[in-house]
Design a protein around this motif. Structure first.
Motif, PDB file in Angstrom:
ATOM      1  N   GLN A 341       0.847  -1.198   0.000  1.00 46.48           N
ATOM      2  CA  GLN A 341       0.000   0.000   0.000  1.00 46.48           C
ATOM      3  C   GLN A 341       0.879   1.243   0.000  1.00 46.48           C
ATOM      4  O   GLN A 341       1.932   1.253   0.636  1.00 46.48           O
ATOM      5  CB  GLN A 341      -0.841   0.046   1.292  1.00 46.48           C
ATOM      6  N   PHE A 342       0.380   2.282  -0.634  1.00 52.96           N
ATOM      7  CA  PHE A 342       1.129   3.534  -0.697  1.00 52.96           C
ATOM      8  C   PHE A 342       1.534   4.019   0.693  1.00 52.96           C
ATOM      9  O   PHE A 342       2.677   4.416   0.922  1.00 52.96           O
ATOM     10  CB  PHE A 342       0.293   4.601  -1.417  1.00 52.96           C
ATOM     11  N   GLN A 343       0.594   3.942   1.628  1.00 51.19           N
ATOM     12  CA  GLN A 343       0.896   4.480   2.970  1.00 51.19           C
ATOM     13  C   GLN A 343       1.961   3.685   3.715  1.00 51.19           C
ATOM     14  O   GLN A 343       2.490   4.154   4.714  1.00 51.19           O
ATOM     15  CB  GLN A 343      -0.378   4.654   3.826  1.00 51.19           C
ATOM     16  N   ASP A 344       2.284   2.478   3.223  1.00 54.84           N
ATOM     17  CA  ASP A 344       3.335   1.695   3.870  1.00 54.84           C
ATOM     18  C   ASP A 344       4.729   1.969   3.305  1.00 54.84           C
ATOM     19  O   ASP A 344       5.719   1.399   3.777  1.00 54.84           O
ATOM     20  CB  ASP A 344       3.024   0.196   3.761  1.00 54.84           C
ATOM     21  N   LEU A 345       4.815   2.829   2.299  1.00 54.50           N
ATOM     22  CA  LEU A 345       6.140   3.232   1.796  1.00 54.50           C
ATOM     23  C   LEU A 345       6.816   4.119   2.833  1.00 54.50           C
ATOM     24  O   LEU A 345       6.135   4.809   3.602  1.00 54.50           O
ATOM     25  CB  LEU A 345       5.979   4.033   0.493  1.00 54.50           C
ATOM     26  N   VAL A 347       8.380   7.326   4.506  1.00 56.87           N
ATOM     27  CA  VAL A 347       7.829   8.679   4.320  1.00 56.87           C
ATOM     28  C   VAL A 347       8.586   9.442   3.224  1.00 56.87           C
ATOM     29  O   VAL A 347       7.984  10.181   2.437  1.00 56.87           O
ATOM     30  CB  VAL A 347       7.785   9.444   5.669  1.00 56.87           C
ATOM     31  N   ARG A 350       7.231   8.426  -0.136  1.00 57.95           N
ATOM     32  CA  ARG A 350       5.928   9.051  -0.381  1.00 57.95           C
ATOM     33  C   ARG A 350       6.104  10.520  -0.738  1.00 57.95           C
ATOM     34  O   ARG A 350       5.451  11.030  -1.649  1.00 57.95           O
ATOM     35  CB  ARG A 350       5.037   8.923   0.872  1.00 57.95           C
ATOM     36  N   ASN A 351       7.011  11.174  -0.009  1.00 59.32           N
ATOM     37  CA  ASN A 351       7.230  12.596  -0.287  1.00 59.32           C
ATOM     38  C   ASN A 351       7.833  12.823  -1.668  1.00 59.32           C
ATOM     39  O   ASN A 351       7.525  13.813  -2.327  1.00 59.32           O
ATOM     40  CB  ASN A 351       8.117  13.219   0.791  1.00 59.32           C
ATOM     41  N   TYR A 352       8.690  11.896  -2.084  1.00 59.88           N
ATOM     42  CA  TYR A 352       9.291  11.997  -3.425  1.00 59.88           C
ATOM     43  C   TYR A 352       8.187  11.986  -4.492  1.00 59.88           C
ATOM     44  O   TYR A 352       8.150  12.821  -5.401  1.00 59.88           O
ATOM     45  CB  TYR A 352      10.256  10.827  -3.633  1.00 59.88           C
ATOM     46  N   ILE A 353       7.263  11.047  -4.327  1.00 58.76           N
ATOM     47  CA  ILE A 353       6.164  10.930  -5.294  1.00 58.76           C
ATOM     48  C   ILE A 353       5.253  12.153  -5.237  1.00 58.76           C
ATOM     49  O   ILE A 353       4.894  12.733  -6.266  1.00 58.76           O
ATOM     50  CB  ILE A 353       5.375   9.633  -5.028  1.00 58.76           C
ATOM     51  N   LYS A 354       4.940  12.571  -4.018  1.00 53.06           N
ATOM     52  CA  LYS A 354       4.035  13.727  -3.873  1.00 53.06           C
ATOM     53  C   LYS A 354       4.658  14.990  -4.452  1.00 53.06           C
ATOM     54  O   LYS A 354       3.966  15.832  -5.036  1.00 53.06           O
ATOM     55  CB  LYS A 354       3.675  13.939  -2.397  1.00 53.06           C
ATOM     56  N   ARG A 384      -2.984   3.294  -6.812  1.00 53.82           N
ATOM     57  CA  ARG A 384      -3.615   4.306  -5.959  1.00 53.82           C
ATOM     58  C   ARG A 384      -4.921   4.755  -6.584  1.00 53.82           C
ATOM     59  O   ARG A 384      -5.082   4.772  -7.778  1.00 53.82           O
ATOM     60  CB  ARG A 384      -2.688   5.505  -5.824  1.00 53.82           C
TER      61      ARG A 384
END
Ligand code: IMP
Ligand code: MG
Length: 384
Positions: A341-345, A347, A350-354, A384
């Motif tokens: 899941q995305f939220q399990d990456l 942080v 996740r920030n890189y993608i965001k 996602r």
């Protein structure tokens, strides 16, 4: 539902994996550009096989395979690929159809490719692509329909055949080869390939129209690679740079057609935005995010300086006067290959993608990355 899958960088974005995921929901897979310059590796049992002509959907036995009119075809190579797979028990021959209007690559093209390449220094794959398209445009090419005893079915009219299939409700997947920055018109000319690698190539290369397409998926790597010569502003050039080594080795960045080491570098967001916009991409897939584990900080190009002036676009035709502007973001150390899941990456991942999404949407109004690939296996995918 008809889908196009396009590469948004210099090729080798990992389109094959995305196509593989979509193949389950596909009846017909179509290659519309290029020829044996493309290369993707597939695994059959434990054997690795490199395919150059057959669409990546080939392992899905229900999928019909079309080599459309926009391609250039070396029939000996196609025959070899079909035989290799048939010997491994995968029925292919009956599923392949080649457009009679595709052009034939001949020995003279292979020879000329090597000769011309010595002069231009483009670093082609040597598969005869440029010379074959040259003859096509000059109107003295020889087409597949001239083959007297073809071993696979030849389509007299690829365009009408596809219309018929689409009207019948068949789901068609158009699989791009190479990437948009290698496009003959929109890429880093003259260091490009000789075909239209973008959305325009789908229309001219297969004879369907924009309204036949329901989804355009753009695929990009979490960093950038390029094989062959030509501008690559975000390339890591220092041979001692540990990040260069990391990306090459962990990313296994060696060309599947020529075995050449790929050049590696950072993600170029202005280039990505250019490719998304020019191809009206409406779904984004990022691949090889797992390769960035262990790089800290990660650099991303967010703009350019052209002749000393800051610009936010990709200066594709002024790259010799352009210098990338970088942004550094924190990296992560964790392996992420089995995250679901995305939220399990981590942080930082996740920030890189965001961060990438924020840049894209600030320019285009949308920018969601809905597919994230974190390893070579089919299951290593976050949606996602
Ligand atoms: P050609 O397509 O063989 O004429 O090569 C022209 C340029 O495109 C060279 O820089 C090649 O390395 C590059 N190229 C061609 N096909 C591919 C591909 O499938 N992936 C990556 N680069 C490619
Ligand atoms: Mg490739």
């Amino acid at each position: 539902m008809n889908t196009v899958v396009l590469g948004l960088q210099f090729g080798d974005e990992g389109k094959g994996k995305i196509v593989d995921i979509f193949s389950e929901f596909t009846d017909i897979a179509v290659r519309f550009n290029g020829g044996g310059n493309a290369g993707h590796t597939i695994k059959v049992d434990d054997r690795k096989i490199v395919l150059h002509y057959l669409p990546s959907a080939v392992l899905h036995e229900h999928v019909e395979l079309i080599l459309a009119n926009g391609m250039v075809i070396d029939p000996i190579e196609v025959e070899k690929e079909i035989n290799t797979l048939e010997e491994l028990g995968i029925p292919v021959r009956k599923r392949v159809k080649i457009s009679g209007a595709a052009h034939l690559i001949r020995l003279v093209h292979l020879e000329r490719d090597l000769q011309v390449n010595k002069i231009t220094g483009i670093g082609t794959t040597g598969k005869g692509i440029g010379p074959c398209y040259t003859d096509k445009i000059a109107r003295y090419g020889v087409r597949v329909r001239e083959i007297s005893a073809p071993l696979v079915k030849i389509l007299p009219n690829c365009s009408q055949y596809l219309h018929h299939c689409i009207d019948d409700g068949k789901r068609v997947l158009f699989e791009g080869a190479q990437g948009f920055l290698l496009d003959i018109d929109h890429g880093t000319y003259p260091f490009v390939t000789s075909s239209s690698t973008g959305i325009g190539g789908v229309f001219s290369g297969s004879g369907i129209g924009p309204m036949d397409i329901d989804r355009i998926t753009g695929v990009f790597k979490a960093y950038t690679t390029r094989v062959g010569n030509g501008p690559f502003p975000t390339e890591i050039t220092d041979p001692q740079d540990k990040n260069k080594h990391h990306l090459t080795i962990k990313g296994n960045e060696f060309g599947s057609t020529t075995g050449r080491k790929r050049r590696v570098g950072w993600l170029d967001i202005p280039a990505l935005i250019y490719a998304i916009r020019a191809n009206t991409v409406d779904e984004l897939a990022m691949t090889k995010l797992d390769i960035l584990s262990g790089i800290d900080p990660i650099k991303v190009c967010t703009g350019y300086k052209v002749n000393g002036h800051k610009v936010n676009y990709f200066p594709v035709h002024e790259l010799s006067d352009a210098e990338p502007i970088y942004h550094e973001v924190p990296g992560w150390q964790e392996k992420i290959g089995d995250v679901e899941q995305f939220q399990d990456l981590p942080v930082a991942a996740r920030n890189y993608i965001k961060m990438i999404e924020t840049y894209i949407s600030s320019r285009l109004g949308w920018g969601g990355i809905s597919i994230i690939s974190i390893g070579p296996d089919r299951s290593q995918l976050i949606r996602r």
